[in-house]
Enzyme design. Structure first.
Site, PDB file in Angstrom:
ATOM      1  N   PHE A 112      -6.023  -3.119  -0.779  1.00 18.19           N
ATOM      2  CA  PHE A 112      -5.361  -4.286  -0.204  1.00 18.19           C
ATOM      3  C   PHE A 112      -3.899  -3.996   0.152  1.00 18.19           C
ATOM      4  O   PHE A 112      -3.061  -4.885   0.152  1.00 18.19           O
ATOM      5  CB  PHE A 112      -5.456  -5.495  -1.136  1.00 18.19           C
ATOM      6  CG  PHE A 112      -4.969  -5.244  -2.540  1.00 18.19           C
ATOM      7  CD1 PHE A 112      -3.660  -5.463  -2.896  1.00 18.19           C
ATOM      8  CD2 PHE A 112      -5.846  -4.788  -3.509  1.00 18.19           C
ATOM      9  CE1 PHE A 112      -3.216  -5.232  -4.182  1.00 18.19           C
ATOM     10  CE2 PHE A 112      -5.415  -4.549  -4.806  1.00 18.19           C
ATOM     11  CZ  PHE A 112      -4.097  -4.775  -5.143  1.00 18.19           C
ATOM     12  N   SER A 113      -3.597  -2.733   0.459  1.00 17.03           N
ATOM     13  CA  SER A 113      -2.234  -2.376   0.838  1.00 17.03           C
ATOM     14  C   SER A 113      -2.246  -1.106   1.670  1.00 17.03           C
ATOM     15  O   SER A 113      -3.213  -0.347   1.667  1.00 17.03           O
ATOM     16  CB  SER A 113      -1.363  -2.179  -0.405  1.00 17.03           C
ATOM     17  OG  SER A 113      -1.827  -1.072  -1.165  1.00 17.03           O
ATOM     18  N   LYS A 130       5.264   0.300   0.380  1.00 20.99           N
ATOM     19  CA  LYS A 130       3.925  -0.257   0.209  1.00 20.99           C
ATOM     20  C   LYS A 130       3.929  -1.675   0.768  1.00 20.99           C
ATOM     21  O   LYS A 130       4.719  -2.514   0.346  1.00 20.99           O
ATOM     22  CB  LYS A 130       3.544  -0.262  -1.271  1.00 20.99           C
ATOM     23  CG  LYS A 130       2.143  -0.792  -1.561  1.00 20.99           C
ATOM     24  CD  LYS A 130       1.831  -0.624  -3.036  1.00 20.99           C
ATOM     25  CE  LYS A 130       0.430  -1.111  -3.380  1.00 20.99           C
ATOM     26  NZ  LYS A 130       0.107  -0.895  -4.804  1.00 20.99           N
ATOM     27  N   ALA A 184       7.559  10.839  -2.046  1.00 18.01           N
ATOM     28  CA  ALA A 184       7.209  12.174  -2.551  1.00 18.01           C
ATOM     29  C   ALA A 184       6.908  13.069  -1.352  1.00 18.01           C
ATOM     30  O   ALA A 184       5.842  12.978  -0.738  1.00 18.01           O
ATOM     31  CB  ALA A 184       6.014  12.090  -3.490  1.00 18.01           C
ATOM     32  N   ASP A 227      -5.881   4.968 -14.302  1.00 20.26           N
ATOM     33  CA  ASP A 227      -6.409   5.535 -13.057  1.00 20.26           C
ATOM     34  C   ASP A 227      -5.718   6.865 -12.742  1.00 20.26           C
ATOM     35  O   ASP A 227      -5.378   7.145 -11.597  1.00 20.26           O
ATOM     36  CB  ASP A 227      -6.222   4.557 -11.898  1.00 20.26           C
ATOM     37  CG  ASP A 227      -7.092   4.923 -10.688  1.00 20.26           C
ATOM     38  OD1 ASP A 227      -8.055   5.693 -10.855  1.00 20.26           O
ATOM     39  OD2 ASP A 227      -6.791   4.442  -9.577  1.00 20.26           O
TER      40      ASP A 227
END
Length: 598
Positions: A112-113, A130, A184, A227
């Site tokens: 959702f992003s 984001k 990054a 995660d």
């Protein structure tokens, strides 16, 4: 840069308590804030601070401050406490909006992003932003998940570590939420695993050590990532790790949000059965307790660490199957094995992390915690205290030893100081010289003639011969259906290595050029090694050769001992096709003209 020390106290008031979010997302909960400066926005819709320190709350500003990421990385835990207790007066600046950034390209996508590489128009500094669609968040009922991720990143901003992506600020507009974070520059670590096949012991020790320090820091703050995987381990400009994506993370000892099975992707659904723990994360790395509804503790991250170390050394995750259901079954039954050649000391480490009983995992409180984990023999001589300042070892093409074969490394760059002797490295150097000097190809040889290739070369085929050979191939060669009606120039069975795993494939070098490989058992085309002017075959011995492409190195073994011949032909076709040309467009045009002339 400093990691929070073992003695750093984490009191209950340091925790970020989730606040309510109104349906419009226009409250103070998503106003600009300074997450990495130790002065953050409240995280509540009424503008009140969830922290108990009134001085910290008084430091809230409407705007954002100039980037201080470098100085933040050098802060110690005592510095953070001093600043939280007596924050400096920050200059009030204009709130940020999307108009303050040039959005350059997409660098990541989530459920959702979308994450964009963006450049600040005022400072020219690059950020990862984001962007979340409010309508999508509301429709999927992800409000609590978004708040949880933001609050965890704020907590990490208060207690900085060099091993995490930092949240610089966030702001809303009418339709979206924006989170401005550390960029990054070297991306995810996963493509590096794919490019070189697997890491050697030195690289695995270094990057495994950095992940351990990151997890130790998280767990001291009461954060469970849930995660951890190669896609969420990024590399900064100095090739040190930055862990990201806290969308599945949770704060320990606090009630988790209501969740249902990951396949639905919904939260807070009417009638959903509340439970503290639920399946989150990625199939390959999920721990058994998350699959069996047992209590999920910090040790789920230790399980993921074991999977990560296994994949670094072997090239593939420990639990593999055609679909997620079968992967889950293997995880629950602890069905995995170590391939031949797996580092024996690392094997002991991984086996002590991939344990079904979470309390018995190395690094758990019951097993002595992180000091015991860091004292494992695999990490012998690793300088834990200064690891974040040490230059990381180079990630280079590497084929680990297996069976009777010794480990092989790329020797593309040869030192002028050649050492005496005749070992595998010297043999590789001599074979490569033979390939370069013995091919007989000079720049002038690369010019095309009317037959489609330089005279006397593998591509020297007249249109008549091409048509005749292609007709015979279509009638008699069982591999013809896989080559898109191209003429096969060379074919043979080759073992395609990925880390410690090997698969037998039929390789087909064709005009075009193309280099296809087919599964001879299922008779399915599995892929194609991409051609470019920068493609480079490298013989390692009479059986093994590497094929370097811009994005990956392929490790190939011809058990019949024709590695040098394969390299000679590949180099000949590459030189004839790409030398003195710009890009692949002209090559494609020439191939098309050749076909049209037939």
């Amino acid at each position: 840069m400093a990691v929070v020390s073992d003695s750093f106290p984490v009191s209950p008031q340091h925790r970020m308590i989730p606040g309510p979010i109104d349906g419009s997302f226009d409250g103070a909960s998503f106003s600009s804030h300074q997450a990495s400066s130790g002065s953050t926005s409240s995280g509540t819709s009424d503008g009140s601070s969830p922290r108990s320190d009134p001085k910290a709350a008084s430091a809230e500003q409407d705007g954002i401050v100039p980037d201080t990421a470098d100085s933040e990385n050098r802060r110690t835990s005592s510095d953070v406490q001093d600043r939280a207790a007596d924050p400096p007066k920050l200059p009030v600046t204009t709130k940020r909006t999307p108009d303050d950034f040039i959005f350059e390209k997409v660098i990541g996508e989530g459920s959702f992003s979308t994450v964009y590489l963006a450049r600040d128009i005022h400072t020219s500094k690059q950020w990862a932003i984001k962007v979340c669609e409010k309508m999508h968040i509301k429709r999927e009922k992800k409000e609590k998940s978004i708040m949880r991720e933001k609050e965890i990143m704020q907590l990490l901003g208060l207690h900085p570590s060099p091993f995490f992506v930092k949240l610089f600020c966030s702001f809303p507009d009418q339709y979206r939420l924006y989170f401005v974070m550390t960029y990054a520059k070297n991306g995810e670590i996963l493509p590096y695993i794919h490019k070189v096949g697997c890491f050697d012991a030195e690289c695995t020790k270094f990057y495994g050590g950095e992940v351990i320090l990151a997890l130790e820091h998280l767990h001291k703050l009461g954060i469970i990532h849930r995660d951890l995987k190669p896609e969420n381990i990024l590399l900064n400009e100095h090739m040190h790790i930055l862990i990201t994506d806290f969308g599945s993370a949770k704060l320990d000892n606090l009630p988790d949000v209501v969740e249902v099975a990951a396949s639905s992707g919904d939260e807070d659904l009417p009638g959903a059965r509340p439970r503290r723990n639920s399946f989150v994360g990625t199939a390959d790395y999920v721990s058994p307790e998350l699959l069996t509804n047992k209590d999920a503790t910090r040790t789920v991250d230790l399980w993921a660490l074991g999977c990560f170390l296994y994949q670094l050394l072997a090239g593939l995750p420990p639990f593999r199957a055609p679909n997620e259901y079968l992967i889950f079954q293997k995880i629950i039954k602890l069905e995995y094995s170590f391939p031949d050649g797996f580092n024996p000391v690392a094997k002991d480490l991984v086996a002590k992390l991939l344990v079904k009983n979470s309390k018995e995992r190395l690094g758990s409180d019951a097993m002595g915690g992180y000091p015991v984990l860091k004292s494992h023999p695999f990490f012998e001589e690793l300088e834990w205290e200064t690891l974040h300042t040490i230059k990381p070892p180079a990630i280079t093409p590497y084929l680990p030893a297996s069976g009777d074969n010794e480990e092989l490394r790329s020797d593309i760059v040869i030192s002028p100081n050649i050492k005496p002797g005749f070992d595998e490295k010297q043999l590789s150097r001599l074979l490569d010289l033979q390939l370069r000097e013995g091919s007989g190809l000079k720049p002038s040889d690369s010019k095309s003639n009317d037959s489609g290739g330089a005279k006397g070369t593998i591509l020297d085929i007249s249109p008549e011969d091409y048509a005749e050979r292609l007709a015979v191939q279509a009638k008699n060669n069982q591999w013809h259906p896989f080559v898109d009606n191209h003429l096969i120039l060379k074919q043979g069975f080759i073992d395609k290595r990925k880390g410690l795993f090997a698969r037998r494939r039929m390789f087909l070098l064709t005009t075009g050029p193309h280099f296809y490989y087919v599964d001879p058992v299922s008779m399915v085309l599995k892929g194609e090694i991409p051609w470019s002017a920068n493609m480079r075959p490298e013989p390692k011995n009479f059986k093994t050769f590497f094929v370097h492409t811009p994005n990956r190195t392929y490790y190939l073994e011809d058990q019949q001992g024709y590695a040098l011949e394969w390299c000679r032909v590949l180099e000949e076709v590459r030189a004839l096709t790409f030398d003195k040309r710009v890009g692949s467009s002209e090559q494609g045009k020439e191939t098309k003209e050749l076909k049209n002339s037939i």
